[in-house]
Enzyme design. Structure first.
Site, short mmCIF file in Angstrom:
data_model
loop_
_atom_site.label_atom_id
_atom_site.label_comp_id
_atom_site.label_asym_id
_atom_site.label_seq_id
_atom_site.Cartn_x
_atom_site.Cartn_y
_atom_site.Cartn_z
N SER A 92 0.83 -1.22 0.00
CA SER A 92 0.00 0.00 0.00
C SER A 92 0.86 1.27 0.00
O SER A 92 2.03 1.25 0.39
CB SER A 92 -0.90 0.03 1.24
OG SER A 92 -1.67 -1.14 1.32
N1 SAH Z 1 -0.89 -4.85 3.93
C1 SAH Z 1 -0.11 -5.17 2.76
C2 SAH Z 1 -0.76 -4.76 1.45
C3 SAH Z 1 -1.80 -5.70 1.16
S1 SAH Z 1 -2.35 -5.89 -0.49
C4 SAH Z 1 1.28 -4.58 2.84
O1 SAH Z 1 1.59 -3.87 3.80
O2 SAH Z 1 2.06 -4.87 1.95
C5 SAH Z 1 -3.71 -6.93 -0.07
C6 SAH Z 1 -3.35 -8.33 0.30
O3 SAH Z 1 -4.57 -8.97 0.72
C7 SAH Z 1 -2.83 -9.16 -0.87
O4 SAH Z 1 -1.60 -9.70 -0.57
C8 SAH Z 1 -3.91 -10.24 -1.04
O5 SAH Z 1 -3.37 -11.47 -1.46
C9 SAH Z 1 -4.49 -10.32 0.35
N2 SAH Z 1 -5.84 -10.90 0.42
C10 SAH Z 1 -6.89 -10.71 -0.41
N3 SAH Z 1 -7.95 -11.41 0.01
C11 SAH Z 1 -7.58 -12.03 1.17
C12 SAH Z 1 -8.26 -12.88 2.09
N4 SAH Z 1 -9.53 -13.27 1.91
N5 SAH Z 1 -7.58 -13.31 3.17
C13 SAH Z 1 -6.29 -12.95 3.39
N6 SAH Z 1 -5.60 -12.16 2.54
C14 SAH Z 1 -6.24 -11.68 1.45
#
Ligand code: SAH
Length: 242
Positions: A92
């Site tokens: 992000s």
């Molecule tokens: N917080 C992260 C950015 C996240 S991007 C950072 O600091 O880098 C969003 C993430 O959510 C992705 O890696 C995606 O694979 C994950 N994601 C999406 N749906 C999900 C779910 N149902 N359970 C767990 N993770 C999920």
């Protein structure tokens, strides 16, 4: 020159250029934090936050964002931008990480759930500020890499699990705060149930075809729920396997 002297010189060169790169990253990180502070001021009308908690600023100045991204992206590590981390996912924007952390109203005693570990960067920022971070990631490769990075950097108050976090992580509930870093169309009921009275959920909500709304859901001491829209944001979808 003797072979031993030659090896010594090479090692010195590697050491000096490594610490120069670390100095550069350190400098860039301070500039990134200044930019985040400006963006916070600029958006205060919407967020209700004129400034970030100084402890959050300290955490942002400390966490090495470049360690959480692919090496090809490292020159861009301290731009205030989201960046690709592989598997079609992104780390992000630092301003959003900072804002979500601020909106969660955490403290040193907090137990926090993050849904969507991604690179592990948000988990590291939280780990600087709270007692323990439980983070769940659905993409195995990302979750494993994030877990390895967090342990290598000494964030031992983080636990990463590979799995679907749509319904939260019941085992360690209730949580003082829940941060969701991928967007569902509505806030899953189980997340609300896994939140302590007095706690907050910070979550982007909305359809993928549009921008989503960053929302803060608050559960008061009596269990009543209040919701606030903060800002329009763009997040990847919160996928759902069941
Ligand atoms: N917080 C992260 C950015 C996240 S991007 C950072 O600091 O880098 C969003 C993430 O959510 C992705 O890696 C995606 O694979 C994950 N994601 C999406 N749906 C999900 C779910 N149902 N359970 C767990 N993770 C999920």
């Amino acid at each position: 020159m003797k072979k031993r002297q030659f090896i010594f010189l090479i090692l010195m060169f590697v050491f000096v250029s490594d610490s120069k790169a670390e100095d550069d990253f350190h400098r860039q990180r301070q500039l990134m934090v200044k930019e985040i502070e400006e963006t916070v001021r600029f958006t205060s009308e919407h967020t209700g936050k004129e400034a970030l908690d100084p402890q959050i600023l300290e955490a942002l100045k400390k966490v090495p964002r470049h360690e959480f991204i692919p090496s090809s992206m490292q020159p861009f590590a301290y731009l205030n931008h989201p960046l690709p981390i592989g598997n079609d996912q992104t780390i992000s924007q630092p301003y959003i990480v900072a804002l979500m952390t601020e909106l969660a109203s955490i403290n040193r005693d907090s137990i926090v759930l993050e849904v969507g570990t991604g690179s592990g960067y948000q988990a590291a920022v939280l780990a600087e500020l709270v007692k323990h971070v439980y983070s769940i990631e659905i993409v195995e490769e990302l979750g494993e890499r994030a877990s390895e990075t967090l342990q290598r950097l000494g964030y031992h108050n983080t636990t990463v699990r590979i799995g679907d976090g749509y319904h939260g992580w019941l085992e360690h509930a209730p949580y003082d705060a829940i941060l969701v870093t991928a967007a569902p169309e509505i806030i899953p009921q189980e997340l609300i149930e896994q939140l302590k009275p007095g706690g907050k959920i910070v979550i982007p909500v909305g359809k993928q075809s549009a921008t989503q709304s960053l929302q803060v859901l608050e559960k008061d001491a009596q269990g009543a729920i209040f919701k606030r829209d903060i800002l329009p944001v763009v997040f990847v979808p919160l996928t759902r396997t069941q």
